[in-house]
Design a protein around this motif. Structure first.
Motif, mmCIF file in Angstrom:
data_model
loop_
_atom_site.group_PDB
_atom_site.id
_atom_site.type_symbol
_atom_site.label_atom_id
_atom_site.label_comp_id
_atom_site.label_asym_id
_atom_site.label_seq_id
_atom_site.Cartn_x
_atom_site.Cartn_y
_atom_site.Cartn_z
ATOM 1 N N GLY A 69 0.780 -1.232 0.000
ATOM 2 C CA GLY A 69 0.000 0.000 0.000
ATOM 3 C C GLY A 69 0.812 1.282 0.000
ATOM 4 N N GLU A 70 2.126 1.214 0.179
ATOM 5 C CA GLU A 70 2.971 2.412 0.180
ATOM 6 C C GLU A 70 3.618 2.587 -1.184
ATOM 7 N N VAL A 71 3.420 3.764 -1.801
ATOM 8 C CA VAL A 71 4.042 4.034 -3.095
ATOM 9 C C VAL A 71 5.546 4.212 -2.888
ATOM 10 N N VAL A 72 6.327 3.401 -3.610
ATOM 11 C CA VAL A 72 7.785 3.442 -3.454
ATOM 12 C C VAL A 72 8.496 3.903 -4.730
ATOM 13 N N GLN A 73 7.825 3.827 -5.868
ATOM 14 C CA GLN A 73 8.355 4.338 -7.124
ATOM 15 C C GLN A 73 7.237 5.054 -7.870
ATOM 16 N N SER A 74 7.541 6.210 -8.427
ATOM 17 C CA SER A 74 6.566 6.958 -9.217
ATOM 18 C C SER A 74 7.333 7.852 -10.183
ATOM 19 N N ALA A 75 7.175 7.600 -11.475
ATOM 20 C CA ALA A 75 7.972 8.329 -12.458
ATOM 21 C C ALA A 75 7.312 8.229 -13.822
ATOM 22 N N SER A 76 7.971 8.781 -14.810
ATOM 23 C CA SER A 76 7.515 8.727 -16.196
ATOM 24 C C SER A 76 8.666 8.258 -17.068
ATOM 25 N N THR A 77 8.325 7.577 -18.155
ATOM 26 C CA THR A 77 9.360 7.175 -19.101
ATOM 27 C C THR A 77 10.014 8.376 -19.787
ATOM 28 N N ARG A 78 9.470 9.572 -19.584
ATOM 29 C CA ARG A 78 10.140 10.780 -20.074
ATOM 30 C C ARG A 78 11.524 10.921 -19.455
ATOM 31 N N LEU A 79 11.737 10.300 -18.292
ATOM 32 C CA LEU A 79 13.006 10.429 -17.563
ATOM 33 C C LEU A 79 14.057 9.418 -18.003
ATOM 34 N N MET A 80 13.761 8.589 -18.986
ATOM 35 C CA MET A 80 14.738 7.600 -19.439
ATOM 36 C C MET A 80 16.040 8.264 -19.891
ATOM 37 N N ALA A 81 17.147 7.616 -19.562
ATOM 38 C CA ALA A 81 18.445 8.091 -20.040
ATOM 39 C C ALA A 81 18.584 7.886 -21.543
ATOM 40 N N PHE A 82 18.127 6.728 -22.019
ATOM 41 C CA PHE A 82 18.144 6.400 -23.444
ATOM 42 C C PHE A 82 16.721 6.026 -23.848
ATOM 43 N N THR A 83 16.226 6.624 -24.914
ATOM 44 C CA THR A 83 14.856 6.385 -25.342
ATOM 45 C C THR A 83 14.682 4.947 -25.825
ATOM 46 N N VAL A 84 13.437 4.541 -25.970
ATOM 47 C CA VAL A 84 13.149 3.216 -26.501
ATOM 48 C C VAL A 84 13.784 3.045 -27.872
ATOM 49 N N ALA A 85 13.674 4.063 -28.719
ATOM 50 C CA ALA A 85 14.272 3.980 -30.056
ATOM 51 C C ALA A 85 15.780 3.808 -29.978
ATOM 52 N N GLN A 86 16.423 4.521 -29.061
ATOM 53 C CA GLN A 86 17.871 4.385 -28.898
ATOM 54 C C GLN A 86 18.248 2.995 -28.382
ATOM 55 N N LEU A 87 17.451 2.468 -27.452
ATOM 56 C CA LEU A 87 17.730 1.127 -26.938
ATOM 57 C C LEU A 87 17.671 0.093 -28.056
ATOM 58 N N ILE A 88 16.622 0.170 -28.884
ATOM 59 C CA ILE A 88 16.469 -0.795 -29.969
ATOM 60 C C ILE A 88 17.613 -0.668 -30.967
ATOM 61 N N ALA A 89 17.968 0.554 -31.327
ATOM 62 C CA ALA A 89 19.043 0.769 -32.294
ATOM 63 C C ALA A 89 20.364 0.207 -31.775
ATOM 64 N N GLU A 90 20.681 0.485 -30.535
ATOM 65 C CA GLU A 90 21.971 0.030 -29.991
ATOM 66 C C GLU A 90 21.975 -1.472 -29.746
ATOM 67 N N LEU A 91 20.856 -2.003 -29.258
ATOM 68 C CA LEU A 91 20.786 -3.428 -28.992
ATOM 69 C C LEU A 91 20.880 -4.238 -30.290
ATOM 70 N N SER A 92 20.326 -3.703 -31.368
ATOM 71 C CA SER A 92 20.294 -4.429 -32.637
ATOM 72 C C SER A 92 21.563 -4.252 -33.464
ATOM 73 N N ALA A 93 22.511 -3.462 -32.991
ATOM 74 C CA ALA A 93 23.751 -3.258 -33.747
ATOM 75 C C ALA A 93 24.519 -4.570 -33.822
ATOM 76 N N GLY A 94 24.543 -5.161 -35.002
ATOM 77 C CA GLY A 94 25.233 -6.418 -35.206
ATOM 78 C C GLY A 94 24.546 -7.626 -34.607
ATOM 79 N N MET A 95 23.357 -7.438 -34.027
ATOM 80 C CA MET A 95 22.648 -8.512 -33.317
ATOM 81 C C MET A 95 21.188 -8.484 -33.740
ATOM 82 N N THR A 96 20.706 -9.582 -34.257
ATOM 83 C CA THR A 96 19.340 -9.639 -34.752
ATOM 84 C C THR A 96 18.329 -9.691 -33.612
ATOM 85 N N LEU A 97 17.369 -8.785 -33.652
ATOM 86 C CA LEU A 97 16.209 -8.863 -32.776
ATOM 87 C C LEU A 97 15.110 -9.593 -33.527
#
Length: 297
Positions: free
Chosen positions: A213-241
């Motif tokens: 019942g106690e909120v311990v995390q509350s945030a938005s994905t706006r605060l990501m260090a690397f966006t979803v698009a950046q994660l996919i691009a870097e993860l897929s470099a030389g590696m098939t998703l």
């Protein structure tokens, strides 16, 4: 936005569109989420407009994890919120590092996955430091390698919630790598359904986690260090998703290991992860024998 759930209905696995207080069942030939991924979002959108689909009342007890059988480990991004990276300084048992210039990736074993309302396996013989981590997960919808940032989101089928339950002492005990401390069987709730990618901005999703019942995390994905698009691009470099792969995108600040005093999970604790966009996971830590030998027979 279309929402697609995996159900256990009359003893069989079925797919259904989630529409408020009702579920509209897809035809039986859709078996497992992979069949929907293979069909594609355009076909699903056309199917959702058909009035003849069978309708049942929404019942959360029918919902199962969107993905339970994977062809590879769950792919994960760590330290993808700078506030979470900073809160951990001095609490990594001598394994502190400089702020990374690129995304930090690791994997979790597929046997970690449990449903959105299942118990989370807990065994204090295995670990004494069980921690919570609310995350947005994405499911890849199209194969790709060396995917450009500009087109990366076109490779996403949809998004859901995950709770990356972690055993901090195991995480530190094995050279600082995270596979072991995040791969204990039956410990990662996933779901409650998949919100299809069309019309969803992955950089504007609210995330919240509460413990008893106690909120311990509350945030938005706006605060990501690397966006979803950046994660996919870097993860897929030389590696098939591959279509059907699951990618966790990191957790914001507030984890138990970084709090003062520290907050670790125990048998019977209720952990709720929620998002106004992605739904809710509601799980209870459940005493389970994870330490006895088992041969699979």
């Amino acid at each position: 936005m279309l929402k697609l759930a995996v159900l256990e209905f009359h003893g069989a696995e079925r797919l259904a569109f989630v529409e408020g207080k009702r579920l509209r069942l897809l035809p039986p030939q859709f078996v497992g989420l992979q069949s929907a991924i293979n069909a594609g979002e355009a076909a699903l959108a056309a199917l959702s407009s058909q009035p003849a689909l069978e309708v049942i009342a929404f019942d959360q007890t029918l919902l199962r994890a969107p993905r339970s059988t994977l062809r590879r480990d769950v792919l994960c991004a760590g330290w993808n919120y700078w506030d979470h990276f900073e809160e951990g300084k001095g609490r990594r048992d001598g394994q502190d590092v400089d702020r990374p210039e690129h995304p930090t990736f690791f994997t979790k074993g597929p046997d970690t996955i449990v449903g959105p309302y299942d118990g989370i396996a807990f065994d204090d013989t295995i670990s004494s430091k069980w921690d919570y981590e609310v995350e947005m997960a994405l499911i890849i919808g199209r194969d790709g390698r060396n995917i450009p940032v500009e087109t990366a989101l076109a490779h996403v089928f949809g998004y859901c919630l995950a709770n990356d339950i972690s055993q901090r002492d195991l995480q530190r005990a094995h050279g600082g790598q995270w596979l072991k401390g995040k791969s204990i069987d039956g410990t990662m709730p996933l779901g409650p359904y998949v919100t299809l990618a069309h019309g969803l901005d992955p950089q504007d999703v609210d995330l919240e986690c509460s413990v008893n019942g106690e909120v311990v995390q509350s945030a938005s994905t706006r605060l990501m260090a690397f966006t979803v698009a950046q994660l996919i691009a870097e993860l897929s470099a030389g590696m098939t998703l591959r279509a059907g792969d699951i990618v966790l995108t990191g957790t914001p600040a507030g984890v138990g290991n970084a709090r003062t005093p520290q907050l670790f999970l125990d048998d019977g604790d209720e952990v709720i992860c929620r998002s106004s966009v992605l739904g809710e996971l509601r799980n209870t830590m459940t005493a389970t024998d994870l330490h006895s030998p088992w041969s699979g027979q």
